[in-house]
Design an enzyme around this catalytic site. Structure first.
Site, mmCIF file in Angstrom:
data_model
loop_
_atom_site.group_PDB
_atom_site.id
_atom_site.type_symbol
_atom_site.label_atom_id
_atom_site.label_comp_id
_atom_site.label_asym_id
_atom_site.label_seq_id
_atom_site.Cartn_x
_atom_site.Cartn_y
_atom_site.Cartn_z
ATOM 1 N N TYR A 33 0.999 -0.997 -0.002
ATOM 2 C CA TYR A 33 -0.080 0.057 0.179
ATOM 3 C C TYR A 33 0.812 1.354 0.012
ATOM 4 C CZ TYR A 33 -3.444 -3.685 0.650
ATOM 5 O OH TYR A 33 -4.020 -4.825 0.399
ATOM 6 N N ARG A 37 3.580 -1.172 10.912
ATOM 7 C CA ARG A 37 3.858 -2.639 10.148
ATOM 8 C C ARG A 37 4.408 -2.636 9.024
ATOM 9 N NH1 ARG A 37 -0.857 -7.409 8.401
ATOM 10 N NH2 ARG A 37 0.274 -8.774 9.922
HETATM 11 C C1 LIG Z 1 -9.167 -11.588 5.248
HETATM 12 C C2 LIG Z 1 -7.793 -10.875 5.373
HETATM 13 C C3 LIG Z 1 -7.655 -9.653 5.566
HETATM 14 C C4 LIG Z 1 -6.425 -8.852 5.848
HETATM 15 N N1 LIG Z 1 -6.616 -7.697 5.979
HETATM 16 C C5 LIG Z 1 -5.340 -7.233 6.324
HETATM 17 C C6 LIG Z 1 -5.356 -5.445 6.501
HETATM 18 O O1 LIG Z 1 -6.405 -4.996 6.480
HETATM 19 N N2 LIG Z 1 -4.249 -5.367 6.917
HETATM 20 C C7 LIG Z 1 -3.138 -5.760 7.094
HETATM 21 O O2 LIG Z 1 -2.166 -5.216 7.365
HETATM 22 N N3 LIG Z 1 -2.988 -7.232 6.813
HETATM 23 C C8 LIG Z 1 -4.256 -7.738 6.786
HETATM 24 N N4 LIG Z 1 -4.268 -9.095 6.377
HETATM 25 C C9 LIG Z 1 -3.027 -9.885 6.612
HETATM 26 C C10 LIG Z 1 -2.845 -10.387 8.385
HETATM 27 O O3 LIG Z 1 -3.004 -9.423 8.954
HETATM 28 C C11 LIG Z 1 -2.045 -11.447 8.665
HETATM 29 O O4 LIG Z 1 -0.737 -10.962 8.640
HETATM 30 C C12 LIG Z 1 -2.045 -12.700 7.861
HETATM 31 O O5 LIG Z 1 -3.422 -13.315 7.683
HETATM 32 C C13 LIG Z 1 -0.747 -13.833 8.367
HETATM 33 O O6 LIG Z 1 -1.348 -14.070 9.418
HETATM 34 P P1 LIG Z 1 -2.086 -15.547 9.964
HETATM 35 O O7 LIG Z 1 -1.167 -16.723 9.299
HETATM 36 O O8 LIG Z 1 -1.919 -15.650 11.449
HETATM 37 O O9 LIG Z 1 -3.341 -15.496 9.304
HETATM 38 C C14 LIG Z 1 -5.434 -10.045 5.909
HETATM 39 C C15 LIG Z 1 -5.597 -11.303 5.958
HETATM 40 C C16 LIG Z 1 -6.669 -11.777 5.817
HETATM 41 C C17 LIG Z 1 -6.638 -13.366 5.419
#
Ligand SMILES: Cc1cc2nc3c(=O)[nH]c(=O)nc-3n(C[C@H](O)[C@H](O)[C@H](O)COP(=O)(O)O)c2cc1C
Length: 363
Positions: A180, A227
């Site tokens: 972004y 982040r």
């Molecule tokens: C549905 C969805 C929406 C996400 N939206 C964002 C977001 O708005 N901002 C962001 O920094 N990361 C976003 N991510 C990434 C997550 O914050 C996270 O880093 C990623 O899911 C990996 O972690 P996990 O393996 O525990 O799911 C999103 C991930 C998913 C699955």
């Protein structure tokens, strides 16, 4: 029991445990970026986390990229978010808001304003994105920001930070990851500026440093996090040397005074990092450049999170997808209970289904 479940502090802020809910875009706002009433239920159900980081939230209509994402720049948005933070605080939780200015990862059909998306340089992203009216669409070529526009853009982040505090958030996270706007300034393939905000590593980190400093001056560094996602190629980001860029960025930031630095770990193999398939290898190489709290997300488990916390590598463990279908994730982790699987087809749909209707374990 692992220290994952122990309370901890981020400067003056006490967290009930070291488990963080990751920012998760769920597209449950109305067309004006106001979170729907049931957004409060969704976050309140997940307030057992030590800290919740909100979904990516735009700081202006121009910062919106995706359909139905929320904002923090109108009185109606601020009032709606206040109901969310009140409900989270009532359950003992803490909540930061993630500021997501999408930059070039945007489509005009998803926005309230007709203007072209803006970016550091007019470089069109490869690929397509979802629009409610016309389904998948190519990204447009963004308009390059004029140097003279940058101070007002920084002010937008500052106003949003004050709005977030007025809405009851305990702090804010600047989204400089995942391709972004802030990440577009950092990466060499998206930043071709020659005005002092590009060219060299020091030029590419400059805008991000200025945004962090301005937000920290407004609401306190202790309430300001960032982040980053070094080595991720998500949203068509290809940096010439992501580790060099991110080390320089962290060295230039007041990380000792800031709330935290949040690293999104790469998927197993990152050609950008040459990490030999170890997604966590990036952390020890960044750790010396983070003088305060380092927190990490990306396919963590109770075992891997506990190990990283107990060894002092990270201070908080961030979980994303597991929180979607398990509102009581912390309790399930403590009990060693099975986890429910989220329904991916409902990640970004508008209603309560697949959102605030996942049950907690019966007690
Ligand atoms: C549905 C969805 C929406 C996400 N939206 C964002 C977001 O708005 N901002 C962001 O920094 N990361 C976003 N991510 C990434 C997550 O914050 C996270 O880093 C990623 O899911 C990996 O972690 P996990 O393996 O525990 O799911 C999103 C991930 C998913 C699955």
């Amino acid at each position: 029991m692992s220290s994952l479940f122990d309370p901890t502090k981020l400067h003056d802020l006490t967290l009930q445990n070291r488990i963080v809910m990751a920012p998760l875009t769920r597209s449950r706002a109305d067309a004006m970026g106001v979170p729907k009433p049931f957004v409060r239920d969704y976050y309140a159900q997940r307030a057992g986390a030590g800290l919740i980081i909100s979904e990516g939230t735009q700081t202006s209509f121009a910062g919106q990229g995706y359909a139905r994402t929320p904002g923090i720049h109108t009185p109606e948005q601020i009032a709606a978010w206040k109901t969310v933070t009140d409900a989270v605080h009532a359950r003992g939780g803490k909540m930061f808001m993630q500021f997501m200015h999408c930059g070039r990862i945007a489509h005009p059909l998803n926005r309230q304003i007709p203007d072209l998306p803006v970016a550091p340089s007019a470089v069109k992203p490869a690929g397509q994105m979802w629009t409610d009216q016309q389904q998948m669409q190519d990204y447009p070529t963004p308009r390059a920001l004029e140097t003279a526009e940058l101070p007002a853009l920084i002010d937008e982040f500052v106003t949003a930070a004050r709005n977030a505090r007025a809405a009851g958030f305990d702090g804010v996270e600047l989204h400089a990851a995942n391709g972004y706007l802030l990440n577009q300034f950092l990466a060499s393939n998206t930043n071709r500026r020659t005005d002092g905000y590009g060219t060299s590593v020091n030029g590419r980190i400059r805008f991000v440093v200025e945004v962090v400093e301005a937000v920290a001056a407004a609401i306190g560094a202790a309430r300001t996090g960032i982040r980053v996602s070094p080595g991720h190629m998500f949203n068509d980001i290809v940096d010439a040397n992501p580790l060099e860029t991110h080390r320089a960025l962290l060295d230039a930031l007041p990380t000792a005074e800031m709330a935290y630095v949040h690293v999104m770990l790469p998927d197993a193999f990152s050609p950008q990092l040459n990490n030999a398939g170890d997604p966590q290898a990036v952390l020890p190489s960044l750790r010396p450049h983070v003088k305060g709290a380092l927190i990490a997300a990306g396919n963590l488990t109770v075992a891997s999170a506990s190990e990283m916390i107990d060894s002092g590598l990270i201070q908080l463990a961030v979980f994303g997808r597991p929180f979607i279908a398990n509102p009581d994730l912390v309790e399930r982790f403590k009990a060693g209970a099975p986890l429910a699987e989220p329904r991916q087809e409902l990640f970004y749909t508008p209603g309560v289904e697949g959102y605030s209707d996942y049950p907690a374990l019966a007690t």
